[in-house]
Design a protein around this motif. Structure first.
Motif, PDB file in Angstrom:
ATOM      1  N   GLN A 151      -1.977  -5.158  11.600  1.00 59.13           N
ATOM      2  CA  GLN A 151      -1.425  -5.007  10.257  1.00 59.13           C
ATOM      3  C   GLN A 151      -2.077  -5.983   9.283  1.00 59.13           C
ATOM      4  O   GLN A 151      -2.319  -5.631   8.123  1.00 59.13           O
ATOM      5  CB  GLN A 151       0.086  -5.241  10.283  1.00 59.13           C
ATOM      6  N   HIS A 155      -3.992  -4.907   6.009  1.00 64.81           N
ATOM      7  CA  HIS A 155      -3.494  -5.396   4.729  1.00 64.81           C
ATOM      8  C   HIS A 155      -4.636  -5.950   3.888  1.00 64.81           C
ATOM      9  O   HIS A 155      -4.764  -5.650   2.688  1.00 64.81           O
ATOM     10  CB  HIS A 155      -2.428  -6.467   4.970  1.00 64.81           C
ATOM     11  N   THR A 188       5.025  -5.090   5.086  1.00 65.41           N
ATOM     12  CA  THR A 188       3.710  -5.719   4.996  1.00 65.41           C
ATOM     13  C   THR A 188       2.776  -4.942   4.089  1.00 65.41           C
ATOM     14  O   THR A 188       2.060  -5.525   3.257  1.00 65.41           O
ATOM     15  CB  THR A 188       3.075  -5.850   6.398  1.00 65.41           C
ATOM     16  N   LEU A 189       2.771  -3.618   4.208  1.00 61.98           N
ATOM     17  CA  LEU A 189       1.765  -2.802   3.529  1.00 61.98           C
ATOM     18  C   LEU A 189       2.197  -2.288   2.158  1.00 61.98           C
ATOM     19  O   LEU A 189       1.359  -2.183   1.256  1.00 61.98           O
ATOM     20  CB  LEU A 189       1.382  -1.611   4.413  1.00 61.98           C
TER      21      LEU A 189
END
Length: 204
Positions: A151, A155, A188-189
């Motif tokens: 991730q 990102h 997170t994204l």
């Protein structure tokens, strides 16, 4: 927000101003009518696209074109694809045709293994070469590349790619399976994007 050098850094630093968000996260179940409907609406949100750039990982360029059939006319819209075959699936498509039913002119750049740097470089090149506006990028999908990369790396990759989209005056949407990830993934994204649409969102 820090921009990572994963994507080629040769594009203009001038950021285009849009009434519509430049980068949209499309979070729908992987198999659903809302996913296809949102994709087609996002392709045409600025009218008939002059250029469509498809990024395909698990699906093929031909499959994406079949989903877009009611939204764009391949005879008047320039088409190009960056296709990650990841060693298993071959697009088996040339620049003069996509599949058996359509002899559709399109450029297909194949990447045999998942490589974020190469992927970013090829997408940037397609964005910079696009000559017919509006330019729309469809990324299918983040769920697929999350099988190969962390991730955190994705990102950073998206931080740069979304900047490239803005700088070139394009519009992009990025598919992700809304049922396929933990909440932390979306936390997170999602902040990377200007807007998120989901299965229950009306768009267009």
């Amino acid at each position: 927000m820090r921009r990572d050098a994963t994507v080629s850094d040769n594009s203009s630093s001038e950021v285009a101003s849009h009434e519509s968000p430049s980068n949209v996260l499309c979070a729908c179940p992987a198999v659903s009518s809302s996913r296809g409907a949102h994709c087609r609406n996002l392709l045409t949100r600025e009218g008939t696209p002059g250029t469509v750039i498809g990024v395909t990982v698990a699906t093929s360029p031909g499959e994406r074109l079949a989903e877009w059939r009611d939204a764009i006319d391949p005879s008047t819209t320039q088409l190009s694809f960056v296709d990650v075959t990841h060693g298993g699936r071959s697009a088996a498509m040339s620049s003069d045709g996509l599949g058996d039913r359509d002899r559709t002119p399109a450029d297909v750049v194949e990447i045999e293994e998942m490589d974020l740097r190469r992927l970013g470089t090829e997408i940037t090149s397609q964005l910079q070469q696009a000559s017919e506006a509006p330019v729309v990028l469809c990324f299918d999908s983040l769920t697929d590349i999350l099988q190969f990369e962390s991730q955190e790396r994705i990102h950073r990759f998206l931080n740069v790619l979304t900047a490239r989209v803005e700088e070139t005056g394009a519009y992009a949407h990025y598919h992700i399976d809304s049922d396929g990830h933990a909440d932390r993934t979306f936390e997170t994204l999602a902040p990377v994007f200007d807007e998120t649409v989901s299965a229950g969102t009306e768009w267009g």
